[in-house]
Design an enzyme around this catalytic site. Structure first.
Site, mmCIF file in Angstrom:
data_model
loop_
_atom_site.group_PDB
_atom_site.id
_atom_site.type_symbol
_atom_site.label_atom_id
_atom_site.label_comp_id
_atom_site.label_asym_id
_atom_site.label_seq_id
_atom_site.Cartn_x
_atom_site.Cartn_y
_atom_site.Cartn_z
ATOM 1 N N HIS A 87 0.814 -1.214 0.000
ATOM 2 C CA HIS A 87 0.000 0.000 0.000
ATOM 3 C C HIS A 87 0.849 1.266 0.000
ATOM 4 O O HIS A 87 0.367 2.338 -0.336
ATOM 5 C CB HIS A 87 -0.919 0.027 1.227
ATOM 6 C CG HIS A 87 -1.922 -1.079 1.249
ATOM 7 N ND1 HIS A 87 -3.012 -1.119 0.410
ATOM 8 C CD2 HIS A 87 -1.984 -2.212 2.001
ATOM 9 C CE1 HIS A 87 -3.718 -2.214 0.647
ATOM 10 N NE2 HIS A 87 -3.116 -2.897 1.607
ATOM 11 N N HIS A 114 6.318 6.506 6.540
ATOM 12 C CA HIS A 114 5.822 6.041 5.245
ATOM 13 C C HIS A 114 5.324 7.235 4.456
ATOM 14 O O HIS A 114 5.280 8.360 4.971
ATOM 15 C CB HIS A 114 4.713 4.990 5.420
ATOM 16 C CG HIS A 114 3.518 5.519 6.143
ATOM 17 N ND1 HIS A 114 3.372 5.446 7.514
ATOM 18 C CD2 HIS A 114 2.410 6.170 5.695
ATOM 19 C CE1 HIS A 114 2.237 6.009 7.879
ATOM 20 N NE2 HIS A 114 1.623 6.464 6.781
ATOM 21 N N HIS A 116 2.646 8.891 1.102
ATOM 22 C CA HIS A 116 1.468 8.809 0.238
ATOM 23 C C HIS A 116 1.719 9.740 -0.944
ATOM 24 O O HIS A 116 2.208 10.854 -0.759
ATOM 25 C CB HIS A 116 0.210 9.236 0.998
ATOM 26 C CG HIS A 116 -0.073 8.390 2.208
ATOM 27 N ND1 HIS A 116 -0.886 7.273 2.157
ATOM 28 C CD2 HIS A 116 0.354 8.492 3.489
ATOM 29 C CE1 HIS A 116 -0.951 6.723 3.361
ATOM 30 N NE2 HIS A 116 -0.197 7.450 4.187
ATOM 31 N N GLU A 126 -2.313 13.368 1.372
ATOM 32 C CA GLU A 126 -3.588 13.004 1.997
ATOM 33 C C GLU A 126 -4.287 14.259 2.528
ATOM 34 O O GLU A 126 -5.452 14.510 2.222
ATOM 35 C CB GLU A 126 -3.353 11.989 3.117
ATOM 36 C CG GLU A 126 -2.843 10.660 2.605
ATOM 37 C CD GLU A 126 -3.277 9.482 3.454
ATOM 38 O OE1 GLU A 126 -4.043 8.641 2.946
ATOM 39 O OE2 GLU A 126 -2.841 9.416 4.616
ATOM 40 N N HIS A 139 4.631 10.769 6.567
ATOM 41 C CA HIS A 139 4.112 10.569 7.918
ATOM 42 C C HIS A 139 5.167 9.885 8.768
ATOM 43 O O HIS A 139 5.574 8.751 8.470
ATOM 44 C CB HIS A 139 2.852 9.692 7.903
ATOM 45 C CG HIS A 139 1.678 10.336 7.238
ATOM 46 N ND1 HIS A 139 0.580 9.622 6.798
ATOM 47 C CD2 HIS A 139 1.427 11.646 6.946
ATOM 48 C CE1 HIS A 139 -0.293 10.455 6.254
ATOM 49 N NE2 HIS A 139 0.200 11.689 6.338
ATOM 50 N N THR A 222 -4.975 6.744 8.695
ATOM 51 C CA THR A 222 -5.607 6.980 7.398
ATOM 52 C C THR A 222 -5.771 5.698 6.582
ATOM 53 O O THR A 222 -6.085 5.747 5.394
ATOM 54 C CB THR A 222 -4.819 8.018 6.575
ATOM 55 O OG1 THR A 222 -3.509 7.523 6.316
ATOM 56 C CG2 THR A 222 -4.746 9.349 7.310
ATOM 57 N N THR A 223 -5.540 4.557 7.217
ATOM 58 C CA THR A 223 -5.805 3.259 6.604
ATOM 59 C C THR A 223 -6.588 2.421 7.607
ATOM 60 O O THR A 223 -6.518 2.662 8.818
ATOM 61 C CB THR A 223 -4.499 2.513 6.247
ATOM 62 O OG1 THR A 223 -3.678 2.399 7.416
ATOM 63 C CG2 THR A 223 -3.739 3.241 5.142
#
Length: 304
Positions: A87, A114, A116, A126, A139, A222-223
Protein backbone atom coordinates in the site's frame (compact mmCIF):
# COMPACT_ATOMS: atom_id res chain seq x y z
CA UNK A 1 13.53 -7.03 17.68
CA UNK A 2 11.18 -4.88 19.76
CA UNK A 3 10.81 -2.39 16.90
CA UNK A 4 10.11 -5.22 14.43
CA UNK A 5 7.29 -6.42 16.68
CA UNK A 6 5.90 -2.88 16.84
CA UNK A 7 6.01 -2.52 13.06
CA UNK A 8 4.37 -5.88 12.51
CA UNK A 9 1.70 -4.81 14.97
CA UNK A 10 1.06 -1.57 13.09
CA UNK A 11 0.86 -3.31 9.72
CA UNK A 12 -1.47 -6.04 10.97
CA UNK A 13 -3.75 -3.46 12.56
CA UNK A 14 -3.96 -1.64 9.24
CA UNK A 15 -4.47 -4.62 6.96
CA UNK A 16 -6.08 -7.49 8.82
CA UNK A 17 -9.71 -6.40 8.61
CA UNK A 18 -10.50 -7.08 4.95
CA UNK A 19 -9.46 -6.61 1.34
CA UNK A 20 -9.33 -2.81 1.35
CA UNK A 21 -7.68 -0.83 -1.41
CA UNK A 22 -7.31 2.52 -3.13
CA UNK A 23 -9.39 3.38 -6.23
CA UNK A 24 -6.33 2.98 -8.48
CA UNK A 25 -6.18 -0.71 -7.45
CA UNK A 26 -9.80 -1.52 -8.28
CA UNK A 27 -10.36 -3.50 -11.47
CA UNK A 28 -12.69 -6.12 -12.93
CA UNK A 29 -10.37 -8.83 -11.68
CA UNK A 30 -9.69 -7.17 -8.31
CA UNK A 31 -12.93 -5.87 -6.85
CA UNK A 32 -11.67 -4.73 -3.47
CA UNK A 33 -13.19 -2.30 -0.96
CA UNK A 34 -12.33 1.26 -1.97
CA UNK A 35 -12.33 4.13 0.58
CA UNK A 36 -16.08 4.76 0.50
CA UNK A 37 -16.52 1.15 1.63
CA UNK A 38 -13.73 1.03 4.21
CA UNK A 39 -16.25 1.21 7.04
CA UNK A 40 -17.49 -2.19 5.80
CA UNK A 41 -13.92 -3.49 6.11
CA UNK A 42 -13.55 -1.95 9.56
CA UNK A 43 -16.20 -0.10 11.55
CA UNK A 44 -13.58 2.30 12.89
CA UNK A 45 -13.37 3.91 9.43
CA UNK A 46 -16.91 5.19 9.90
CA UNK A 47 -16.05 7.24 13.00
CA UNK A 48 -16.58 10.97 13.39
CA UNK A 49 -12.93 11.97 13.92
CA UNK A 50 -11.36 10.59 10.76
CA UNK A 51 -8.28 11.65 8.79
CA UNK A 52 -7.17 13.19 6.48
CA UNK A 53 -8.83 16.61 6.39
CA UNK A 54 -8.63 19.88 4.48
CA UNK A 55 -7.11 22.60 6.65
CA UNK A 56 -8.83 25.94 6.08
CA UNK A 57 -6.18 28.35 7.32
CA UNK A 58 -8.52 31.28 8.03
CA UNK A 59 -10.58 29.06 10.31
CA UNK A 60 -7.62 27.57 12.18
CA UNK A 61 -7.46 28.97 15.72
CA UNK A 62 -4.10 30.31 16.87
CA UNK A 63 -3.02 28.46 20.03
CA UNK A 64 -0.25 30.17 21.99
CA UNK A 65 0.64 26.88 23.64
CA UNK A 66 1.74 25.35 20.31
CA UNK A 67 5.39 26.25 20.68
CA UNK A 68 8.54 24.67 19.22
CA UNK A 69 9.23 20.95 19.33
CA UNK A 70 12.24 19.29 20.90
CA UNK A 71 13.69 16.47 18.82
CA UNK A 72 16.05 13.91 20.35
CA UNK A 73 18.24 11.64 18.20
CA UNK A 74 16.62 12.83 15.00
CA UNK A 75 20.12 13.66 13.80
CA UNK A 76 21.40 10.14 14.56
CA UNK A 77 22.04 8.04 11.45
CA UNK A 78 20.78 4.48 11.31
CA UNK A 79 20.49 1.54 8.94
CA UNK A 80 17.10 0.01 8.31
CA UNK A 81 14.90 -1.88 5.87
CA UNK A 82 12.62 -0.17 3.37
CA UNK A 83 9.60 -2.17 2.24
CA UNK A 84 6.87 -2.06 -0.38
CA UNK A 85 4.10 -3.23 1.96
CA UNK A 86 1.48 -3.41 -0.76
CA UNK A 87 0.00 0.00 0.00
CA UNK A 88 2.99 2.31 0.52
CA UNK A 89 6.71 2.51 1.17
CA UNK A 90 7.54 2.01 4.83
CA UNK A 91 10.76 2.31 6.83
CA UNK A 92 11.21 1.13 10.40
CA UNK A 93 12.99 3.47 12.82
CA UNK A 94 15.18 1.09 14.76
CA UNK A 95 16.79 3.52 17.20
CA UNK A 96 15.39 5.74 19.94
CA UNK A 97 14.31 8.98 18.28
CA UNK A 98 11.77 11.04 20.20
CA UNK A 99 9.78 14.24 19.94
CA UNK A 100 8.20 16.35 22.66
CA UNK A 101 6.97 19.89 23.16
CA UNK A 102 4.52 21.45 20.75
CA UNK A 103 1.82 20.90 23.40
CA UNK A 104 2.13 17.12 23.10
CA UNK A 105 0.97 15.56 26.35
CA UNK A 106 4.25 13.66 26.78
CA UNK A 107 7.28 12.44 24.85
CA UNK A 108 6.68 10.20 21.84
CA UNK A 109 9.12 7.77 20.24
CA UNK A 110 9.38 7.24 16.48
CA UNK A 111 8.27 3.84 15.20
CA UNK A 112 8.26 4.17 11.41
CA UNK A 113 7.71 6.50 8.50
CA UNK A 114 5.82 6.04 5.25
CA UNK A 115 4.56 8.11 2.32
CA UNK A 116 1.47 8.81 0.24
CA UNK A 117 1.66 10.11 -3.34
CA UNK A 118 -0.17 10.73 -6.61
CA UNK A 119 0.86 9.77 -10.14
CA UNK A 120 4.19 10.85 -11.61
CA UNK A 121 4.44 13.83 -9.28
CA UNK A 122 0.79 14.87 -9.61
CA UNK A 123 -1.48 15.65 -6.63
CA UNK A 124 -1.07 12.96 -3.99
CA UNK A 125 -0.93 14.23 -0.40
CA UNK A 126 -3.59 13.00 2.00
CA UNK A 127 -4.15 16.29 3.81
CA UNK A 128 -4.72 19.51 1.90
CA UNK A 129 -4.19 23.15 2.88
CA UNK A 130 -6.92 25.50 1.67
CA UNK A 131 -7.80 22.87 -0.91
CA UNK A 132 -4.25 22.53 -2.26
CA UNK A 133 -3.11 18.94 -2.64
CA UNK A 134 0.66 18.49 -2.69
CA UNK A 135 2.54 15.83 -4.71
CA UNK A 136 3.40 13.69 -1.71
CA UNK A 137 3.10 13.52 2.08
CA UNK A 138 5.45 12.03 4.67
CA UNK A 139 4.11 10.57 7.92
CA UNK A 140 6.53 9.95 10.78
CA UNK A 141 4.60 7.76 13.20
CA UNK A 142 5.31 8.00 16.94
CA UNK A 143 3.76 6.46 20.04
CA UNK A 144 3.92 7.50 23.67
CA UNK A 145 7.24 6.51 25.21
CA UNK A 146 5.48 4.57 27.97
CA UNK A 147 4.16 1.99 25.51
CA UNK A 148 6.07 -0.96 24.11
CA UNK A 149 3.18 -2.21 22.00
CA UNK A 150 1.36 -0.16 19.39
CA UNK A 151 -1.89 -1.99 20.05
CA UNK A 152 -1.88 -0.58 23.55
CA UNK A 153 -0.95 2.90 22.29
CA UNK A 154 -3.91 2.87 19.89
CA UNK A 155 -6.28 2.25 22.80
CA UNK A 156 -5.12 5.56 24.30
CA UNK A 157 -7.00 8.56 22.79
CA UNK A 158 -3.65 10.38 22.54
CA UNK A 159 -1.45 7.33 22.20
CA UNK A 160 -0.09 8.04 18.71
CA UNK A 161 1.43 11.24 17.33
CA UNK A 162 2.04 11.60 13.60
CA UNK A 163 4.18 14.37 12.15
CA UNK A 164 3.05 15.15 8.60
CA UNK A 165 5.17 16.91 5.98
CA UNK A 166 4.27 18.02 2.46
CA UNK A 167 6.51 17.84 -0.62
CA UNK A 168 6.75 20.27 -3.50
CA UNK A 169 8.32 19.86 -6.93
CA UNK A 170 11.71 21.54 -7.29
CA UNK A 171 13.95 22.16 -10.29
CA UNK A 172 16.88 20.26 -8.83
CA UNK A 173 17.14 16.94 -7.04
CA UNK A 174 17.22 16.82 -3.25
CA UNK A 175 20.51 15.05 -2.54
CA UNK A 176 19.44 14.26 1.02
CA UNK A 177 16.95 11.82 -0.46
CA UNK A 178 19.42 9.91 -2.65
CA UNK A 179 19.48 6.84 -0.40
CA UNK A 180 15.68 6.72 -0.24
CA UNK A 181 15.24 7.16 -4.00
CA UNK A 182 17.89 4.54 -4.82
CA UNK A 183 16.29 2.04 -2.44
CA UNK A 184 12.73 2.64 -3.72
CA UNK A 185 13.86 1.63 -7.21
CA UNK A 186 14.74 -1.81 -5.82
CA UNK A 187 11.34 -2.57 -4.28
CA UNK A 188 8.91 -2.13 -7.15
CA UNK A 189 7.42 -5.59 -6.47
CA UNK A 190 4.84 -5.78 -3.65
CA UNK A 191 6.09 -7.17 -0.33
CA UNK A 192 9.69 -6.73 -1.44
CA UNK A 193 12.25 -5.00 0.71
CA UNK A 194 15.86 -3.94 0.67
CA UNK A 195 18.46 -2.48 2.99
CA UNK A 196 18.41 1.25 3.42
CA UNK A 197 21.82 2.84 3.68
CA UNK A 198 22.71 5.24 6.47
CA UNK A 199 19.97 7.80 6.99
CA UNK A 200 18.67 10.14 9.68
CA UNK A 201 15.20 11.52 10.30
CA UNK A 202 16.69 15.02 10.30
CA UNK A 203 17.79 14.79 6.67
CA UNK A 204 14.24 13.96 5.58
CA UNK A 205 12.53 17.00 7.08
CA UNK A 206 12.96 20.80 6.96
CA UNK A 207 15.51 22.54 9.18
CA UNK A 208 14.49 23.25 12.79
CA UNK A 209 13.91 26.96 12.15
CA UNK A 210 11.30 26.00 9.56
CA UNK A 211 9.30 23.79 11.92
CA UNK A 212 7.60 26.51 13.97
CA UNK A 213 4.52 26.94 11.77
CA UNK A 214 2.19 23.97 11.90
CA UNK A 215 -1.41 22.83 12.34
CA UNK A 216 -2.78 20.53 15.02
CA UNK A 217 -5.94 18.47 15.23
CA UNK A 218 -7.20 15.15 16.60
CA UNK A 219 -7.83 12.43 14.07
CA UNK A 220 -7.20 8.86 13.03
CA UNK A 221 -4.98 6.47 11.12
CA UNK A 222 -5.61 6.98 7.40
CA UNK A 223 -5.80 3.26 6.60
CA UNK A 224 -8.09 0.56 8.07
CA UNK A 225 -8.71 0.21 10.99
CA UNK A 226 -8.74 4.06 11.00
CA UNK A 227 -8.30 4.13 14.79
CA UNK A 228 -9.09 7.56 16.25
CA UNK A 229 -6.06 7.79 18.53
CA UNK A 230 -3.83 10.14 16.55
CA UNK A 231 -2.59 13.61 17.47
CA UNK A 232 -1.83 15.12 14.07
CA UNK A 233 0.78 17.80 13.41
CA UNK A 234 0.98 19.14 9.84
CA UNK A 235 3.96 21.34 9.08
CA UNK A 236 3.54 24.26 6.69
CA UNK A 237 7.10 24.33 5.34
CA UNK A 238 7.48 21.95 2.39
CA UNK A 239 10.21 19.49 1.37
CA UNK A 240 11.62 19.86 -2.17
CA UNK A 241 11.98 16.90 -4.54
CA UNK A 242 12.60 17.00 -8.27
CA UNK A 243 10.03 15.75 -10.79
CA UNK A 244 12.25 12.75 -11.49
CA UNK A 245 12.50 11.89 -7.78
CA UNK A 246 8.74 12.10 -7.34
CA UNK A 247 8.15 9.92 -10.40
CA UNK A 248 10.20 7.07 -8.93
CA UNK A 249 7.41 6.27 -6.46
CA UNK A 250 4.90 5.72 -9.28
CA UNK A 251 7.00 2.81 -10.57
CA UNK A 252 6.07 0.69 -7.55
CA UNK A 253 3.34 -1.94 -7.89
CA UNK A 254 0.29 -2.91 -5.86
CA UNK A 255 -0.23 -6.64 -5.11
CA UNK A 256 -2.54 -6.98 -8.14
CA UNK A 257 0.20 -5.63 -10.43
CA UNK A 258 -1.32 -2.18 -10.95
CA UNK A 259 0.98 0.85 -10.59
CA UNK A 260 1.09 2.09 -7.00
CA UNK A 261 -0.31 5.56 -7.60
CA UNK A 262 -2.96 7.61 -5.82
CA UNK A 263 -2.41 5.82 -2.50
CA UNK A 264 -4.12 8.52 -0.47
CA UNK A 265 -7.42 8.44 1.39
CA UNK A 266 -10.03 11.04 0.35
CA UNK A 267 -10.69 13.97 2.67
CA UNK A 268 -12.90 13.31 5.67
CA UNK A 269 -15.43 15.69 7.29
CA UNK A 270 -14.37 17.67 10.36
CA UNK A 271 -17.63 16.96 12.17
CA UNK A 272 -17.17 19.92 14.49
CA UNK A 273 -13.50 19.32 15.31
CA UNK A 274 -11.25 22.32 15.77
CA UNK A 275 -8.00 22.82 13.89
CA UNK A 276 -5.34 24.85 15.69
CA UNK A 277 -2.38 26.77 14.38
CA UNK A 278 0.95 27.41 16.09
CA UNK A 279 1.66 30.94 17.22
CA UNK A 280 4.84 31.30 15.18
CA UNK A 281 3.71 34.71 13.94
CA UNK A 282 3.45 36.01 17.47
CA UNK A 283 6.89 34.59 18.28
CA UNK A 284 8.34 36.35 15.24
CA UNK A 285 6.65 39.62 16.13
CA UNK A 286 7.99 39.33 19.67
CA UNK A 287 11.51 38.71 18.36
CA UNK A 288 11.29 41.68 15.98
CA UNK A 289 10.00 43.89 18.80
CA UNK A 290 12.92 42.81 20.97
CA UNK A 291 15.40 43.56 18.17
CA UNK A 292 13.84 46.97 17.62
CA UNK A 293 14.03 47.71 21.32
CA UNK A 294 17.69 46.73 21.45
CA UNK A 295 18.43 48.91 18.40
CA UNK A 296 16.74 51.93 19.99
CA UNK A 297 18.63 51.37 23.23
CA UNK A 298 21.95 51.09 21.41
CA UNK A 299 21.11 54.22 19.40
CA UNK A 300 20.38 56.24 22.51
CA UNK A 301 23.54 54.96 24.13
CA UNK A 302 25.67 56.03 21.16
CA UNK A 303 24.17 59.55 21.14
CA UNK A 304 25.37 60.09 24.65
Amino acid sequence: MQHLILLASLFSLSTASSDWCYPSQFSCTHQCKTPESWSQANSGCGGRAQSPINVVTRKALVDERLGPFTFHNYQQTFHSTIKNNGHSVQVSVNHLATVQGGELVTGYKAVQFHLHWGKDGGPGSEHTIDGEQYPMELHIVHMKKEYTDLSAALKDPNGVAVLGFFYEESRSANKKYDNIINAVQKITAPNSNTSLASISLDQLIPARQNLTTYYRYKGSLTTPGCTESVVWTLFEHTIPLSKEQLQVFSKLRFPNGEPMVGNFRPLQPLNGRMVYRSDAGALLASALLLMASVSVTLGLSQRR
